[in-house]
Design a protein around this motif. Sequence first.
Motif, PDB file in Angstrom:
ATOM      1  N   TRP A 210     -24.034  10.609  10.829  1.00  0.00           N
ATOM      2  CA  TRP A 210     -25.185  11.299  11.419  1.00  0.00           C
ATOM      3  C   TRP A 210     -26.504  10.763  10.871  1.00  0.00           C
ATOM      4  CZ3 TRP A 210     -25.140  13.775  15.705  1.00  0.00           C
ATOM      5  CH2 TRP A 210     -26.242  14.534  16.090  1.00  0.00           C
ATOM      6  N   GLY A 211     -27.370  10.379  11.792  1.00  0.00           N
ATOM      7  CA  GLY A 211     -28.720   9.950  11.425  1.00  0.00           C
ATOM      8  C   GLY A 211     -28.890   8.459  11.287  1.00  0.00           C
ATOM      9  N   GLY A 212     -27.889   7.672  11.660  1.00  0.00           N
ATOM     10  CA  GLY A 212     -27.953   6.225  11.459  1.00  0.00           C
ATOM     11  C   GLY A 212     -28.634   5.482  12.589  1.00  0.00           C
ATOM     12  N   TYR A 213     -28.568   4.150  12.505  1.00  0.00           N
ATOM     13  CA  TYR A 213     -29.101   3.288  13.559  1.00  0.00           C
ATOM     14  C   TYR A 213     -28.347   3.651  14.834  1.00  0.00           C
ATOM     15  CZ  TYR A 213     -31.254  -1.016  15.345  1.00  0.00           C
ATOM     16  OH  TYR A 213     -32.010  -1.938  16.046  1.00  0.00           O
ATOM     17  N   TRP A 214     -29.052   4.199  15.848  1.00  0.00           N
ATOM     18  CA  TRP A 214     -28.378   4.960  16.887  1.00  0.00           C
ATOM     19  C   TRP A 214     -27.470   4.111  17.792  1.00  0.00           C
ATOM     20  CZ3 TRP A 214     -28.541   5.092  22.281  1.00  0.00           C
ATOM     21  CH2 TRP A 214     -27.823   6.143  22.851  1.00  0.00           C
ATOM     22  N   ASN A 215     -27.872   2.941  18.140  1.00  0.00           N
ATOM     23  CA  ASN A 215     -27.061   2.112  19.040  1.00  0.00           C
ATOM     24  C   ASN A 215     -27.249   0.649  18.645  1.00  0.00           C
ATOM     25  OD1 ASN A 215     -25.253   2.176  21.411  1.00  0.00           O
ATOM     26  ND2 ASN A 215     -26.852   1.007  22.407  1.00  0.00           N
ATOM     27  N   GLN A 216     -26.862  -0.271  19.526  1.00  0.00           N
ATOM     28  CA  GLN A 216     -26.981  -1.699  19.249  1.00  0.00           C
ATOM     29  C   GLN A 216     -26.271  -2.082  17.945  1.00  0.00           C
ATOM     30  OE1 GLN A 216     -29.288   0.036  20.961  1.00  0.00           O
ATOM     31  NE2 GLN A 216     -30.679  -1.268  22.082  1.00  0.00           N
ATOM     32  N   ALA A 217     -26.961  -2.675  16.987  1.00  0.00           N
ATOM     33  CA  ALA A 217     -26.276  -3.134  15.766  1.00  0.00           C
ATOM     34  C   ALA A 217     -27.277  -3.241  14.622  1.00  0.00           C
ATOM     35  CB  ALA A 217     -25.610  -4.485  16.006  1.00  0.00           C
ATOM     36  N   ARG A 242     -22.380  -0.333  17.137  1.00  0.00           N
ATOM     37  CA  ARG A 242     -22.002   1.081  17.322  1.00  0.00           C
ATOM     38  C   ARG A 242     -21.058   1.211  18.514  1.00  0.00           C
ATOM     39  NH1 ARG A 242     -24.919   4.582  14.288  1.00  0.00           N
ATOM     40  NH2 ARG A 242     -22.906   5.629  14.308  1.00  0.00           N
ATOM     41  N   MET A 243     -19.985   1.951  18.318  1.00  0.00           N
ATOM     42  CA  MET A 243     -18.905   2.013  19.287  1.00  0.00           C
ATOM     43  C   MET A 243     -19.125   3.069  20.376  1.00  0.00           C
ATOM     44  SD  MET A 243     -15.743   1.781  16.567  1.00  0.00           S
ATOM     45  CE  MET A 243     -14.479   1.939  17.838  1.00  0.00           C
ATOM     46  N   LEU A 244     -18.362   2.916  21.433  1.00  0.00           N
ATOM     47  CA  LEU A 244     -18.005   3.959  22.397  1.00  0.00           C
ATOM     48  C   LEU A 244     -19.007   4.222  23.506  1.00  0.00           C
ATOM     49  CD1 LEU A 244     -16.444   6.583  19.958  1.00  0.00           C
ATOM     50  CD2 LEU A 244     -15.335   4.666  21.094  1.00  0.00           C
ATOM     51  N   GLY A 245     -20.226   3.719  23.467  1.00  0.00           N
ATOM     52  CA  GLY A 245     -21.148   3.914  24.582  1.00  0.00           C
ATOM     53  C   GLY A 245     -21.585   5.349  24.764  1.00  0.00           C
ATOM     54  N   SER A 246     -22.376   5.856  23.837  1.00  0.00           N
ATOM     55  CA  SER A 246     -22.828   7.255  23.883  1.00  0.00           C
ATOM     56  C   SER A 246     -23.752   7.523  25.063  1.00  0.00           C
ATOM     57  CB  SER A 246     -23.573   7.609  22.596  1.00  0.00           C
ATOM     58  OG  SER A 246     -22.702   7.775  21.525  1.00  0.00           O
ATOM     59  N   ASP A 247     -23.616   8.707  25.637  1.00  0.00           N
ATOM     60  CA  ASP A 247     -24.606   9.197  26.594  1.00  0.00           C
ATOM     61  C   ASP A 247     -25.911   9.403  25.822  1.00  0.00           C
ATOM     62  OD1 ASP A 247     -26.280  11.014  28.082  1.00  0.00           O
ATOM     63  OD2 ASP A 247     -24.528  11.598  29.266  1.00  0.00           O
ATOM     64  N   PRO A 248     -26.983   8.672  26.155  1.00  0.00           N
ATOM     65  CA  PRO A 248     -28.210   8.764  25.355  1.00  0.00           C
ATOM     66  C   PRO A 248     -28.941  10.086  25.481  1.00  0.00           C
ATOM     67  CG  PRO A 248     -28.524   7.348  27.266  1.00  0.00           C
ATOM     68  CD  PRO A 248     -27.066   7.678  27.229  1.00  0.00           C
ATOM     69  N   ILE A 249     -28.579  10.895  26.467  1.00  0.00           N
ATOM     70  CA  ILE A 249     -29.206  12.204  26.650  1.00  0.00           C
ATOM     71  C   ILE A 249     -28.323  13.318  26.108  1.00  0.00           C
ATOM     72  CG2 ILE A 249     -29.896  13.921  28.377  1.00  0.00           C
ATOM     73  CD1 ILE A 249     -31.042  11.646  30.038  1.00  0.00           C
ATOM     74  N   VAL A 264     -19.387  12.693  24.957  1.00  0.00           N
ATOM     75  CA  VAL A 264     -19.837  12.170  26.251  1.00  0.00           C
ATOM     76  C   VAL A 264     -20.091  10.678  26.059  1.00  0.00           C
ATOM     77  CG1 VAL A 264     -21.334  12.545  28.244  1.00  0.00           C
ATOM     78  CG2 VAL A 264     -21.075  14.350  26.545  1.00  0.00           C
ATOM     79  N   THR A 265     -19.085   9.875  26.354  1.00  0.00           N
ATOM     80  CA  THR A 265     -19.174   8.441  26.106  1.00  0.00           C
ATOM     81  C   THR A 265     -18.558   7.672  27.265  1.00  0.00           C
ATOM     82  OG1 THR A 265     -17.012   8.233  25.030  1.00  0.00           O
ATOM     83  CG2 THR A 265     -18.872   8.885  23.631  1.00  0.00           C
ATOM     84  N   LEU A 266     -18.616   6.351  27.133  1.00  0.00           N
ATOM     85  CA  LEU A 266     -18.051   5.450  28.126  1.00  0.00           C
ATOM     86  C   LEU A 266     -16.531   5.382  28.048  1.00  0.00           C
ATOM     87  CD1 LEU A 266     -18.970   3.494  30.371  1.00  0.00           C
ATOM     88  CD2 LEU A 266     -19.138   1.699  28.636  1.00  0.00           C
ATOM     89  N   PHE A 272     -15.765  13.898  32.185  1.00  0.00           N
ATOM     90  CA  PHE A 272     -17.222  13.772  32.262  1.00  0.00           C
ATOM     91  C   PHE A 272     -17.624  12.720  31.244  1.00  0.00           C
ATOM     92  CE2 PHE A 272     -21.600  14.793  31.087  1.00  0.00           C
ATOM     93  CZ  PHE A 272     -22.185  14.703  32.339  1.00  0.00           C
ATOM     94  N   GLY A 273     -17.941  11.563  31.721  1.00  0.00           N
ATOM     95  CA  GLY A 273     -18.174  10.391  30.881  1.00  0.00           C
ATOM     96  C   GLY A 273     -17.536   9.198  31.549  1.00  0.00           C
ATOM     97  N   GLY A 274     -16.823   8.404  30.770  1.00  0.00           N
ATOM     98  CA  GLY A 274     -16.298   7.143  31.264  1.00  0.00           C
ATOM     99  C   GLY A 274     -15.238   7.238  32.327  1.00  0.00           C
ATOM    100  N   GLY A 275     -14.700   8.430  32.591  1.00  0.00           N
ATOM    101  CA  GLY A 275     -13.720   8.598  33.652  1.00  0.00           C
ATOM    102  C   GLY A 275     -14.303   9.153  34.931  1.00  0.00           C
ATOM    103  N   ASP A 276     -15.608   9.316  34.997  1.00  0.00           N
ATOM    104  CA  ASP A 276     -16.280   9.896  36.157  1.00  0.00           C
ATOM    105  C   ASP A 276     -17.187   8.851  36.798  1.00  0.00           C
ATOM    106  OD1 ASP A 276     -17.295  12.306  37.769  1.00  0.00           O
ATOM    107  OD2 ASP A 276     -19.134  11.542  36.870  1.00  0.00           O
TER     108      ASP A 276
END
Length: 565
Positions: A210-217, A242-249, A264-266, A272-276
């Motif tokens: 929690w609180g880290g570099y949110w996405n990318q690398a 960062r893994m899994l493709g988070s919903d940014p909202i 809520v990820t890819l 609701f997420g990567g299967g929708d």
Amino acid sequence: MILIKRIAFKKLAAFAAGSVICLGVLSSAAAGKATQDTTPKIVNIVNFIRLLEPRDPQITEEVLYQTVVKQVEIMKKYHLGGTFLLQYDALLDKRYQVLLAGLPKGSFEIGAWWEIPQPLVENAGLKWRGRYPWDWRANIGFSTGYTPKEREKLIDVYMKDFQKIFGYYPKSVASWFIDAYSLNYMYKKYHIVASANCKDQYGTDGYTLWGGYWNQAYYPSKINSYMPAQHAENQIPVPIFRMLGSDPIRQYDNGLGTTRQGVVTLEPVYKFGGGDSTWVNWFFKSFTDDKALGFNYTQAGQENSFTWDAMAKGLEIQMPLMATLRDEHKIRVETMEQSGLWFKKKYKVTPATSFTVSKDLEGSDLKTAWYDSRFYRINLLWENGSLRIRDIHLFDEKFPSVYETQVVTSNECTFFTLPVVDGYIWSKPNQIAGLRFKVLKDGNEVLLKGGNPEFTNKANGTLHVRWPLTNADGALEFDFTETQVKINFTGKTLCNWYLDLNAADKTVLPFVKITPAQINSRFEKTGYRLKATRGSFSKPSNGSVFRLKPQQNKIVLNMADVTGK
């Protein structure tokens, strides 16, 4: 992630079912805009492989193997390469050796999934303490459960056997979390070039990051694998994606008020997420079309523990879409090794990046901007015409992780950075924390209201945001630079605006002392500060935690000078 997540999002199914959106065909103007955007949009398809699944007797070794066979088939069908990561027990299985060794070397990569099963422990001369041949608890199934010297033995055994089987050492090693000692040892002795850890989450499956570099690398600190380093000499030169493709909202707030977040990820297993298809099309449209500073990144794929039946629908939605976007030159589909080598060549220290969303799913007006640098992260969320700074965390490479020297004895692990604003942990369902923009009108405090934000990437790692106001004559303009946050009101008339931080009742906050020039804080025995080089802090009488007022309509925060009193 782990199977507990299967039940995580039933309550959001109605929202997904009621949403209708289609990626469709881009207009010629949009297509031209996308073509002109040279910001790399990188996708890694990463599937990691476990030999067995002790939590469900119906998930046999054969079911797990056939899941990987199907993953290979669908990737080949759409000519999409990717990375397969092997847990040690799967590495030793002849079926996986033959299947993966036959993949084309240029587009597929075989690497290591760093969970610790019984054969690896015993082959390293250690005693297995698990309930099953693979036990997912943090003190057993992860390197944090072993002493530094034991970690070296585990790594040496894995690398030796991998090299014996495939003829080389793996270049990519990933896990939900890997301690910095292990990561640095893998880099120095075996020259790995890429790693990955779990998306930000709170309590999910017992793991908190929690609180880290949110996405990318990012390049991690040598004493804390979750903390970005500020200086090259103090970093491990292996980018952690960062893994899994988070919903940014939605991912950030999900499960607010509970002890464990939903997902809520890819990941293709989530309805609701990567299967929708609605969500997937929206996610990739924002990923490719919205502004991204530096580069944008997401990780697709799924561990075989979920089985093919659970992931097939989601992958059949995602794979042709990714193939189309690749053919249109809107994304780059790479192996983790390829992305790691590119990152290391381009960036000597952790770069500034952003992920923005200018249009949410149909029926929602939410918009967001995430900005990360090696010094801090910040998140802005627009809702119903108002703006809330939902999150600010500071980074300090000197902030140690206890897991570098201590062995985990519990079944959970936690990783944190230094909080200034935390819209999740400091909230309750009826008291949402955040730094809100207000204006004083006729003696009354009201929220500033505005229209749609405009995002612009500027030179030297700067994200520029312009927010036109509707209840004040002007606009707020933000410049997020590597080391500063700048907020400026532009208008013809004076506007008595400011920011107030609110948190839920009885929240434990890190703030020790609030002075006009800075806020002194303490978190997990570490002191840090946030300095205002323009503007001032105060403690208002309206119950807010602190107030931040501009000086001549400008605020400048120093996000780099965080240590000291």
